[in-house]
Structure formats: C-alpha cells, structure tokens
Write a protein that holds these residues in place. Structure first.
Motif, PDB file in Angstrom:
ATOM      1  N   THR A   1       0.719  -1.265  -0.017  1.00 46.63           N
ATOM      2  CA  THR A   1       0.060  -0.078   0.023  1.00 46.63           C
ATOM      3  C   THR A   1       0.865   1.315  -0.004  1.00 46.63           C
ATOM      4  N   LEU A   2       1.877   1.416   0.694  1.00 44.16           N
ATOM      5  CA  LEU A   2       2.949   2.428   0.719  1.00 44.16           C
ATOM      6  C   LEU A   2       3.350   2.629  -0.558  1.00 44.16           C
ATOM      7  N   MET A   3       3.601   1.643  -1.275  1.00 44.89           N
ATOM      8  CA  MET A   3       4.574   1.639  -2.704  1.00 44.89           C
ATOM      9  C   MET A   3       3.675   2.178  -3.625  1.00 44.89           C
ATOM     10  N   ALA A   4       2.453   1.769  -3.566  1.00 46.95           N
ATOM     11  CA  ALA A   4       1.305   2.202  -4.334  1.00 46.95           C
ATOM     12  C   ALA A   4       0.943   3.731  -4.066  1.00 46.95           C
ATOM     13  N   SER A   5       1.230   3.945  -2.773  1.00 41.32           N
ATOM     14  CA  SER A   5       0.969   5.545  -2.394  1.00 41.32           C
ATOM     15  C   SER A   5       1.948   6.529  -3.064  1.00 41.32           C
ATOM     16  N   LEU A   6       3.259   5.893  -3.007  1.00 39.62           N
ATOM     17  CA  LEU A   6       4.250   6.620  -3.789  1.00 39.62           C
ATOM     18  C   LEU A   6       3.983   6.965  -5.205  1.00 39.62           C
ATOM     19  N   MET A   7       3.542   5.944  -5.616  1.00 41.48           N
ATOM     20  CA  MET A   7       3.411   5.990  -7.057  1.00 41.48           C
ATOM     21  C   MET A   7       2.122   6.900  -7.475  1.00 41.48           C
ATOM     22  N   LEU A   8       1.095   6.697  -6.535  1.00 42.05           N
ATOM     23  CA  LEU A   8      -0.132   7.577  -6.913  1.00 42.05           C
ATOM     24  C   LEU A   8       0.268   9.086  -6.504  1.00 42.05           C
ATOM     25  N   ALA A   9       1.126   9.375  -5.476  1.00 40.36           N
ATOM     26  CA  ALA A   9       1.547  10.825  -5.314  1.00 40.36           C
ATOM     27  C   ALA A   9       2.619  11.363  -6.179  1.00 40.36           C
ATOM     28  N   LEU A  10       3.356  10.400  -6.930  1.00 35.80           N
ATOM     29  CA  LEU A  10       4.444  11.037  -7.982  1.00 35.80           C
ATOM     30  C   LEU A  10       4.289  12.064  -8.314  1.00 35.80           C
ATOM     31  N   PRO A  11       3.138  12.535  -9.210  1.00 37.02           N
ATOM     32  CA  PRO A  11       3.241  13.766  -9.894  1.00 37.02           C
ATOM     33  C   PRO A  11       3.184  15.104  -9.142  1.00 37.02           C
ATOM     34  N   VAL A  12       2.868  14.740  -7.765  1.00 39.41           N
ATOM     35  CA  VAL A  12       2.647  15.949  -6.801  1.00 39.41           C
ATOM     36  C   VAL A  12       4.237  16.041  -6.354  1.00 39.41           C
ATOM     37  N   VAL A  13       4.802  14.853  -6.001  1.00 40.66           N
ATOM     38  CA  VAL A  13       6.312  14.816  -5.364  1.00 40.66           C
ATOM     39  C   VAL A  13       7.145  15.583  -6.580  1.00 40.66           C
ATOM     40  N   LEU A  14       7.167  15.174  -7.760  1.00 38.09           N
ATOM     41  CA  LEU A  14       7.955  15.685  -8.769  1.00 38.09           C
ATOM     42  C   LEU A  14       7.693  17.157  -9.271  1.00 38.09           C
ATOM     43  N   TYR A  15       6.267  17.540  -9.051  1.00 34.86           N
ATOM     44  CA  TYR A  15       6.009  18.772  -8.923  1.00 34.86           C
ATOM     45  C   TYR A  15       6.832  19.784  -8.038  1.00 34.86           C
ATOM     46  N   GLN A  16       6.897  19.157  -6.822  1.00 33.63           N
ATOM     47  CA  GLN A  16       7.493  20.052  -5.713  1.00 33.63           C
ATOM     48  C   GLN A  16       8.735  20.104  -6.112  1.00 33.63           C
ATOM     49  N   VAL A  17       9.587  19.224  -6.643  1.00 33.17           N
ATOM     50  CA  VAL A  17      10.939  19.076  -7.054  1.00 33.17           C
ATOM     51  C   VAL A  17      11.208  20.195  -8.224  1.00 33.17           C
ATOM     52  N   TRP A  18      10.177  20.113  -9.028  1.00 37.57           N
ATOM     53  CA  TRP A  18      10.349  21.108 -10.351  1.00 37.57           C
ATOM     54  C   TRP A  18      10.217  22.873  -9.493  1.00 37.57           C
ATOM     55  N   ALA A  19       9.062  22.704  -8.744  1.00 37.10           N
ATOM     56  CA  ALA A  19       8.832  24.172  -8.339  1.00 37.10           C
ATOM     57  C   ALA A  19      10.111  24.659  -7.539  1.00 37.10           C
ATOM     58  N   PHE A  20      10.958  23.782  -6.733  1.00 42.45           N
ATOM     59  CA  PHE A  20      11.884  23.982  -6.136  1.00 42.45           C
ATOM     60  C   PHE A  20      13.210  24.586  -6.912  1.00 42.45           C
ATOM     61  N   VAL A  21      13.439  24.053  -7.880  1.00 49.40           N
ATOM     62  CA  VAL A  21      14.461  24.253  -8.700  1.00 49.40           C
ATOM     63  C   VAL A  21      14.279  25.166 -10.135  1.00 49.40           C
ATOM     64  N   ALA A  22      12.898  25.554 -10.347  1.00 49.74           N
ATOM     65  CA  ALA A  22      12.502  26.233 -11.407  1.00 49.74           C
ATOM     66  C   ALA A  22      12.987  27.703 -11.280  1.00 49.74           C
TER      67      ALA A  22
END
Length: 265
Positions: free
Chosen positions: A86-107
């Motif tokens: 379930t935790l692994m699936a949660s990471l995949m489900l939230a991956l767009p949000v996680v990558l957006y946070q990375v993008w927003a930090f470096v942009a």
C-alpha cells in the motif's frame, strides 16, 4: 584596529538566502509527504491493504495450480507485506505531486530555455516509469508465471512466500521502470553535450548488445522476461534519439539559436 577581512564582505548577506532555501526545501518535502500520506489513507480505506496485495498477486495466482495459494512463513507477514504494498502504491499515486514539488523548487534558478527542457522531462520520466511498471505487471509477470509453471515438475506444488514474492515483484517494477527511462537519459546526454546525435546513432549496435546483457543479468532466467526487457529498451533508445533532436532544437539558449540562424542564413 585590524582591517576587515575581505572574506567577511564576500559572505555578508549569504546566510539569509541559504536559510530561506532550506525553509523552502523543508516546505516542499512536507507537501510531498502530505501527498503520499493522503494517497496512503485513501488506499487503506479502499481497496485496503489486503485488496492491494490481492491485486499485486493476481498475475501470479492466475497461473498457479488449481487450489494453490501464496503462503506466509513469517508471523507478521500477513499484515506487514500488504502495508508495504500500500505504501509503494501511495508513492506511485502521489508521484506527480512529488515531482511537481521538485520542479517548483529548482525552477526559480533556471533560465527560460532551461525550463522548457526540465518540465517536459519531469512529465515524460513520470509517464515512462508508470508505463514500465504497468508493462511489467500486465505482460512480464503473467508471461513469466506461465512459463515457469509450464516447466515445473508435476510433483511440486507451487506455494510462493508472500514476502519473497513482494521483494521479487518490487525488484522487477524498479528494473522495468528505470529501463523505460532510456529516452530521458538519451535526451539529457545529448542536450548537455556529453554525446552528439551522430555518436548516439553510431553506438546503436553497442546499445543493442548491452540491452540483452542487462536483461540477462537483472531479469529472471527465462526467455520471456529477458526479451520483454531488451526489446523495449532498444525501441526506446531509438525513440530517445528522435526526441533528443527535437529537444535540442526547441530548448536552445537565445544566443545559440541566433548564432545557428546566422550560420544557416
């Protein structure tokens, strides 16, 4: 009185920006963790940890002998393994949000032409990773399970341990997810100037051999899994060459684009 140290003047005012970057990084990490937590809470509610494990085990169970099931050799495995899934699936489900946070930090620290490169790469890498995992789940694992059962002696009753199965499937997911990132790696290598498009074309034969070697090393010893990894990697390499040409053309710095237009003129 001693003269002021020039180094003190150089470092003056740098503490505040550094601290502000750390605060922003902390906030971005918290938001990413919140997204994962929300996804985890949703999946725990529905379909639930047991439902998540049944979903993950379905490709294998469908090819087990009639009446055979997976087993748990550890006392807490029936609870711990579904929670891990379930935790692994949660990471995949939230991956767009996680990558957006990375993008927003470096942009903020990127030039406009660099932003044109980073955002498509973030999106494409996410999509390719998910496609790789889906390809493994729907194609590789069922084919591999059928292949293994076809060669298993009739005197052996297949009853895989759930922890071993989870570790095995997680490894395959990571292997195929990373392998499907080949176009992204090709684009980045070409865009930063490490290799040229012509060099990538000339290295095609070496990559084909390398793809089969990697597939033989990281996948189970069956032909289906090895071909299922090597062939997509080769096709994605070709797609990466085409994508690299487009990215280099559309993500040039303004001065570079002007110089090329002058040469062309």
């Amino acid at each position: 009185m001693s003269a002021p140290d020039p180094k003190d003047d150089e470092l003056a005012g740098t503490e505040a920006p550094f601290v502000s970057h750390l605060i922003e990084l902390r906030d971005r990490l918290i938001r990413a963790l919140i997204a994962v937590g929300i996804a985890f809470a949703v999946l725990v509610f529905w379909p639930g940890p047991s439902g998540m494990y049944d979903l993950l085990a379905a490709p294998l169970v469908a090819h087990l002998p009639k009446g055979a099931t997976l087993i748990a050799t550890n006392v807490i495995s029936p609870i711990l393994v579904p929670l891990k899934i379930t935790l692994m699936a949660s990471l995949m489900l939230a991956l767009p949000v996680v990558l957006y946070q990375v993008w927003a930090f470096v942009a903020p620290g990127l030039y406009s032409h660099e932003k044109k490169l980073v955002l498509p790469l973030v999106i494409s890498s996410t999509v390719l990773f998910v496609v790789g995992v889906a390809f493994c789940y729907f194609i590789v694992i069922p084919g591999m399970s059928k292949f293994i059962q076809a060669f298993a002696p009739t005197t052996i009753t297949a009853a895989p341990d759930i922890e071993q199965y989870f570790g095995f499937v997680l490894t395959l997911f990571l292997v195929f997810g990373v392998a499907f990132e080949v176009p992204v790696a090709v684009v980045v290598l070409a865009r930063v100037g490490i290799v040229s498009i012509e060099q990538l074309r000339k290295a095609r034969g070496y990559f084909i051999v390398g793809a089969f070697i990697v597939a033989a090393v990281v996948t189970p010893p069956d032909v289906i899994s090895q071909l299922a990894l090597a062939i997509p990697m080769i096709l994605l390499y070709e797609a990466g060459i085409v994508a690299a040409q487009l990215f280099i053309k559309h993500t040039q710095a303004p001065q570079d684009a002007a110089e090329e237009s002058k040469k062309a003129g």
